[in-house]
Design a protein around this motif. Structure first.
Motif, PDB file in Angstrom:
ATOM      1  N   LYS B  50     -12.046  -4.536  -6.203  1.00 17.58           N
ATOM      2  CA  LYS B  50     -12.189  -5.670  -5.284  1.00 17.58           C
ATOM      3  C   LYS B  50     -10.808  -6.252  -5.069  1.00 17.58           C
ATOM      4  O   LYS B  50     -10.123  -6.610  -6.022  1.00 17.58           O
ATOM      5  CB  LYS B  50     -13.072  -6.760  -5.914  1.00 17.58           C
ATOM      6  N   THR B  51     -10.376  -6.327  -3.813  1.00 16.88           N
ATOM      7  CA  THR B  51      -9.008  -6.788  -3.588  1.00 16.88           C
ATOM      8  C   THR B  51      -8.810  -7.348  -2.194  1.00 16.88           C
ATOM      9  O   THR B  51      -9.536  -6.992  -1.263  1.00 16.88           O
ATOM     10  CB  THR B  51      -8.019  -5.627  -3.804  1.00 16.88           C
ATOM     11  N   SER B  52      -7.836  -8.217  -2.062  1.00 17.53           N
ATOM     12  CA  SER B  52      -7.482  -8.695  -0.732  1.00 17.53           C
ATOM     13  C   SER B  52      -6.070  -8.229  -0.362  1.00 17.53           C
ATOM     14  O   SER B  52      -5.523  -8.626   0.644  1.00 17.53           O
ATOM     15  CB  SER B  52      -7.551 -10.223  -0.688  1.00 17.53           C
ATOM     16  N   LEU B  53      -5.519  -7.357  -1.203  1.00 20.99           N
ATOM     17  CA  LEU B  53      -4.166  -6.847  -0.929  1.00 20.99           C
ATOM     18  C   LEU B  53      -4.202  -5.954   0.308  1.00 20.99           C
ATOM     19  O   LEU B  53      -5.116  -5.150   0.480  1.00 20.99           O
ATOM     20  CB  LEU B  53      -3.658  -6.042  -2.126  1.00 20.99           C
ATOM     21  N   SER B  54      -3.191  -6.116   1.149  1.00 22.77           N
ATOM     22  CA  SER B  54      -3.184  -5.411   2.426  1.00 22.77           C
ATOM     23  C   SER B  54      -2.934  -3.908   2.275  1.00 22.77           C
ATOM     24  O   SER B  54      -3.253  -3.145   3.167  1.00 22.77           O
ATOM     25  CB  SER B  54      -2.124  -6.017   3.346  1.00 22.77           C
ATOM     26  N   MET B  55      -2.363  -3.487   1.149  1.00 22.45           N
ATOM     27  CA  MET B  55      -2.072  -2.052   0.994  1.00 22.45           C
ATOM     28  C   MET B  55      -3.340  -1.207   0.948  1.00 22.45           C
ATOM     29  O   MET B  55      -3.292  -0.006   1.144  1.00 22.45           O
ATOM     30  CB  MET B  55      -1.225  -1.801  -0.249  1.00 22.45           C
ATOM     31  N   PHE B  56      -4.474  -1.867   0.670  1.00 24.60           N
ATOM     32  CA  PHE B  56      -5.738  -1.129   0.651  1.00 24.60           C
ATOM     33  C   PHE B  56      -6.471  -1.310   1.955  1.00 24.60           C
ATOM     34  O   PHE B  56      -6.471  -2.385   2.543  1.00 24.60           O
ATOM     35  CB  PHE B  56      -6.604  -1.614  -0.512  1.00 24.60           C
ATOM     36  N   SER B  57      -7.133  -0.248   2.364  1.00 25.67           N
ATOM     37  CA  SER B  57      -7.780  -0.314   3.678  1.00 25.67           C
ATOM     38  C   SER B  57      -9.044  -1.179   3.647  1.00 25.67           C
ATOM     39  O   SER B  57      -9.413  -1.753   4.649  1.00 25.67           O
ATOM     40  CB  SER B  57      -8.088   1.100   4.181  1.00 25.67           C
ATOM     41  N   LYS B  58      -9.715  -1.233   2.505  1.00 23.99           N
ATOM     42  CA  LYS B  58     -10.926  -2.054   2.442  1.00 23.99           C
ATOM     43  C   LYS B  58     -10.761  -3.130   1.370  1.00 23.99           C
ATOM     44  O   LYS B  58      -9.880  -3.053   0.511  1.00 23.99           O
ATOM     45  CB  LYS B  58     -12.134  -1.168   2.102  1.00 23.99           C
ATOM     46  N   SER B  59     -11.658  -4.143   1.427  1.00 24.61           N
ATOM     47  CA  SER B  59     -11.552  -5.193   0.404  1.00 24.61           C
ATOM     48  C   SER B  59     -12.425  -4.896  -0.813  1.00 24.61           C
ATOM     49  O   SER B  59     -12.220  -5.458  -1.881  1.00 24.61           O
ATOM     50  CB  SER B  59     -11.927  -6.546   0.993  1.00 24.61           C
ATOM     51  N   GLU B  60     -13.402  -4.005  -0.637  1.00 23.67           N
ATOM     52  CA  GLU B  60     -14.207  -3.623  -1.791  1.00 23.67           C
ATOM     53  C   GLU B  60     -14.643  -2.175  -1.628  1.00 23.67           C
ATOM     54  O   GLU B  60     -15.166  -1.788  -0.576  1.00 23.67           O
ATOM     55  CB  GLU B  60     -15.439  -4.525  -1.915  1.00 23.67           C
ATOM     56  N   PHE B  61     -14.412  -1.376  -2.639  1.00 19.31           N
ATOM     57  CA  PHE B  61     -14.781   0.036  -2.547  1.00 19.31           C
ATOM     58  C   PHE B  61     -14.955   0.613  -3.940  1.00 19.31           C
ATOM     59  O   PHE B  61     -14.434   0.077  -4.916  1.00 19.31           O
ATOM     60  CB  PHE B  61     -13.706   0.824  -1.787  1.00 19.31           C
ATOM     61  N   SER B  62     -15.737   1.697  -4.003  1.00 19.96           N
ATOM     62  CA  SER B  62     -15.903   2.312  -5.321  1.00 19.96           C
ATOM     63  C   SER B  62     -15.945   3.821  -5.233  1.00 19.96           C
ATOM     64  O   SER B  62     -16.288   4.389  -4.200  1.00 19.96           O
ATOM     65  CB  SER B  62     -17.152   1.776  -6.007  1.00 19.96           C
TER      66      SER B  62
END
Lengths: 402, 402
Positions: B50-62
């Motif tokens: 779970k993240t709000s960092l922009s380097m990741f394309s989604k905010s929550e993924f598994s």
């Protein structure tokens, strides 16, 4: 290792003896000394009874003399219808002494502080065992003194007053042999009581008591053993806090940053927790384990009474059969008649007194359990509240730091 | 029962991050699922980010990962960053015994415990890794967290956390055997190394003591449960109604207390014991990093020695007047001058990195320990408060015995 017992307040007593307001014979163990392999109890008596030459007097007795007294009661036909208070267990410091010795030979990896704490714990344990053995011996005497019939026994007076030692020591071999014989007799009794011999019980009350006591004794013995294990685990837990506290202290001393305070505080916390945990263990020991153990022994004494009564019943039945035979053959009828009458009277006497004794046993048990369970709950609450307070204070300090 | 989440952070906490870095990424490892059968079976874990960092394309993924995937990730990161001075968190240990039980389908509590222990360890491992600002930027880490398919890590024998540490330790030994008397121009490094050495020793001691605590607490739980059963049996036998009832209540209280002890043992282990074992392995990684610096210095030192030799050779050639050999010597000198410069740069770089890393590590360590200590004490408070509740409910029952 020497130990001294001083003062009434320091004696743990899980079994209270109700003197029923009769202060004409008061017995207590006013002092005790533990030497290498024996304990010397100072038995102090205060009495206005005519049998004694003084109002107040003391003698020194050892464990074997208590056993002698107990056996004298058991072997006395006059008391066959009574529950003889269980003999106190032999003082046993073996385990404790071994542990102290092992600590002395020790482990160079523990710090001086840890060593001091462990020594303190073991010494406290030794002292607790010592106090318990004194309490057990005292309760034995006090129950005798409180019982209207048993207190009038001649051997009891001798035990309380005779200044010299009773020369019953060193009878170990005899005791051992006596033990074996007792066990053989006991199995015969077990057969009687479990009806293998086909004896018919005539009284509902005793039928109920028999069933009840057999099961009760087994279960209380079980409960006692398991309570011991719980207490032992608690003690282990408390002891574990010693090296934890020491390691945290070392960590705290070495730290150069904010963790210094945290570790030192935590070390202090575990040291305090250790003492609380130790108290929980010893209270459970006194209020639960010891009580269960005492009533395990007392219920055995009650079972012994039932055996004696059944033996008397068996004698009575045999006397009846002998009388019938004598009447059929018309030989020695008078002898058989008087024998049968004696057996009958004995059996009835035993039954009457046994009934009273068993009812007293029940009320004694209920009173004791009530008192100890209440005290157990109150002490557990006290310690839990103290632990909570300690934890809150520690948390407050730790959270308060930057 | 699942292990307590020690890295749980609320939105507010994250925003209040001290030096303004927005560390906003949370990793959870959950839902262990057995895939396949027999000796080829393995556990698959769900890794949720779970993240709000922009380097990741989604905010929550598994994604689903297996243990060897984690080891593979660690080995990649270690090979890239350890030798330049970054403290790469070690992966959890492999366990042949534990895993075999799971594979052969033993559905007992010990294999459930094992899986839970591993799940919690994997979660802590990832949390520590993503907290590292440099490692967070690594593409292998991102791929691990995000991509649905991961190439299977082969030969994880050498890649296990233990394997890496063995490599590090071997390097350390090799370094020591070379008896590098490194000209330590910077006392900071010597001081820090000593500090970590001391810390390591103390943590190991503390860890061993805490392991004993966990063990004894589990014993206490088992013994309490056994006692509860025997107390219930005793209550059943007891023919005095009110006392019988009270004993049954006591049995119930003891059963509940057993449950408490189990939960506390859980907290003892997952909060206290595992924190210590994590840090023991982390410190091994720190020591490894210091040893890499020594190796780096040695390389620089060797380059300087070689350069000196090359200059000597040049001088000899000049004297012997061999023009082509002189040219060769000059070339080699240029080559080794460059190497010496590189060596010096590398050494300065690794020293700088280590200083920063140690600072970051210490900050994390302080935060980690403080958080866990508080959480652990709070777990103890909970236990005590429950105890109070149970005994308070029991007390009137004991008093009701009439």
């Amino acid at each position: 290792m020497e130990g001294r017992q001083a003062g009434k307040e320091s004696k743990p007593s899980s079994v209270s003896v109700d003197l029923q307001g009769d202060s004409s014979l008061q017995v207590e163990i006013s002092d005790a000394v533990s030497e290498r392999d024996k304990v010397k109890f100072t038995v102090q008596t205060k009495s206005c009874l005519p049998h004694f030459t003084q109002l107040e007097f003391s003698v020194v007795r050892q464990h074997e003399e208590f056993i002698w007294l107990h056996d004298a009661y058991v072997e006395n036909e006059e008391y066959a219808g009574l529950i003889i208070p269980p003999a106190p267990p032999r003082p046993d410091f073996e385990a404790s002494r071994e542990k102290l010795q092992k600590l002395g030979e020790g482990d160079s990896s523990i710090t001086r502080e840890e060593f001091a704490k462990m020594k303190q714990e073991l010494e406290a344990e030794y002292l607790a065992i010592f106090k318990k053995t004194v309490a057990m011996h005292e309760v034995f005497l006090q129950r005798l003194a409180a019982h209207p019939t048993l207190r009038r026994d001649h051997n009891f007076f001798v035990f309380l007053e005779y200044g010299q030692d009773l020369s019953v020591r060193g009878k170990n071999r005899k005791e051992l042999l006596g033990g074996y014989l007792r066990n053989i007799v006991k199995s015969a009794d077990e057969a009687l009581i479990t009806r293998m011999s086909g004896l018919k019980e005539v009284d509902d009350f005793f039928e109920h008591e028999r069933t009840f006591l057999l099961e009760y004794h087994t279960r209380i013995r079980d409960a006692c053993l398991r309570a011991d294990r719980v207490m032992y685990s608690h003690k282990c837990l408390a002891d574990d806090y010693i090296p934890i506290s020491a390691a945290l202290n070392s960590l705290g001393v070495q730290e150069v940053n904010q963790l210094k305070m945290s570790f030192l505080k935590l070390a202090e916390f575990f040291e305090r927790l250790r003492k609380l945990e130790g108290r929980v263990a010893s209270d459970e020991d006194l209020k639960l384990s010891d009580m269960l153990r005492y009533y395990m022994r007392d219920s055995q004494a009650a079972k012994d009474l039932l055996y004696r009564r059944l033996r008397a019943l068996a004698d009575y039945e045999n006397a009846n059969k002998a009388l019938d035979k004598a009447r059929t053959r018309n030989r020695e009828v008078r002898t058989a008649e008087s024998h049968q009458q004696r057996c009958c009277q004995r059996f009835e006497r035993l039954s009457d007194s046994a009934k009273q004794e068993l009812m007293d046993f029940k009320s004694r048990r209920v009173i004791s359990f009530r008192k100890n369970l209440i005290e157990l709950a109150e002490l557990e609450l006290k310690h839990a509240k103290a632990s909570t307070l300690l934890l809150w204070n520690t948390l407050l300090t730790l959270k308060g730091e930057p | 029962m699942s292990a307590p989440v020690i890295f749980d952070r609320s939105r507010e906490e994250i925003e209040e991050e001290a030096n303004g870095d927005v560390f906003d990424i949370e990793i959870g490892v959950s839902d262990p699922e057995k895939v396949g059968d027999g000796m080829n079976a393995y556990m698959a874990y769900r890794v949720t980010t779970k993240t709000s960092l922009s380097m990741f394309s989604k905010s929550e993924f598994s994604v689903k990962r297996r243990f060897s995937d984690f080891l593979g990730l660690h080995s990649k990161l270690a090979s890239k960053y350890l030798h330049v001075g970054y403290i790469v968190p070690p992966a959890p240990e492999k366990s042949i015994v534990g895993m075999t039980k799971v594979k052969v389908g033993k559905e007992d509590s010990s294999s459930t415990e094992f899986v839970e222990k591993r799940r919690a360890a994997l979660e802590r491992y990832l949390q520590r890794t993503v907290k590292h600002p440099t490692l967070l930027q690594d593409p292998d880490l991102r791929q691990f967290l995000e991509s649905s398919e991961l190439p299977r890590a082969v030969n994880t024998q050498a890649l296990s956390g233990a394997g890496i540490l063995r490599m590090v330790n071997k390097a350390a030994d090799a370094v020591n055997k070379m008896t590098i008397k490194m000209n330590e121009s910077d006392a900071w490094f010597e001081e820090k190394q000593q500090q970590f050495e001391n810390l390591d020793q103390q943590l190991r001691k503390l860890h061993a003591s805490v392991e004993a605590l966990v063990c004894h607490r589990k014993e206490l739980s088992a013994n309490t449960a056994a006692f509860a059963k025997s107390a219930a049996m005793l209550g059943n036998s007891e023919d005095h109604t009110a006392l019988s009832r009270a004993l049954s209540q006591l049995a119930e209280v003891e059963e509940k207390i057993d449950q408490l002890h189990q939960e506390q043992a859980f907290a003892d282990f997952y909060m206290f014991s595992e924190l210590l074992s994590d840090y023991i392995r982390l410190i091994a990684a720190v020591k490894g990093v210091f040893d890499h610096r020594m190796k780096c210095w040695q390389k620089w030192e060797d380059a300087q020695i070689t350069l000196l030799k090359k200059r000597e050779t040049e001088a000899k050639m000049m004297v012997a007047n061999k023009p082509d050999k002189i040219q060769q010597a000059k070339n080699e000198i240029r080559e080794w001058e460059a190497k010496v410069q590189q060596g010096e740069r590398d050494f300065e770089q690794i020293s700088k990195t280590i200083r920063k890393e140690v600072g970051r590590f210490e900050k994390e360590r302080v935060k980690d320990f403080k958080t866990v200590i508080i959480k652990y004490l709070e777990s103890l408070v909970q236990t005590q408060q429950q105890l109070i509740k149970y005994w308070e409910a029991f007390l009137p029952e004991a008093k009701a015995i009439a």
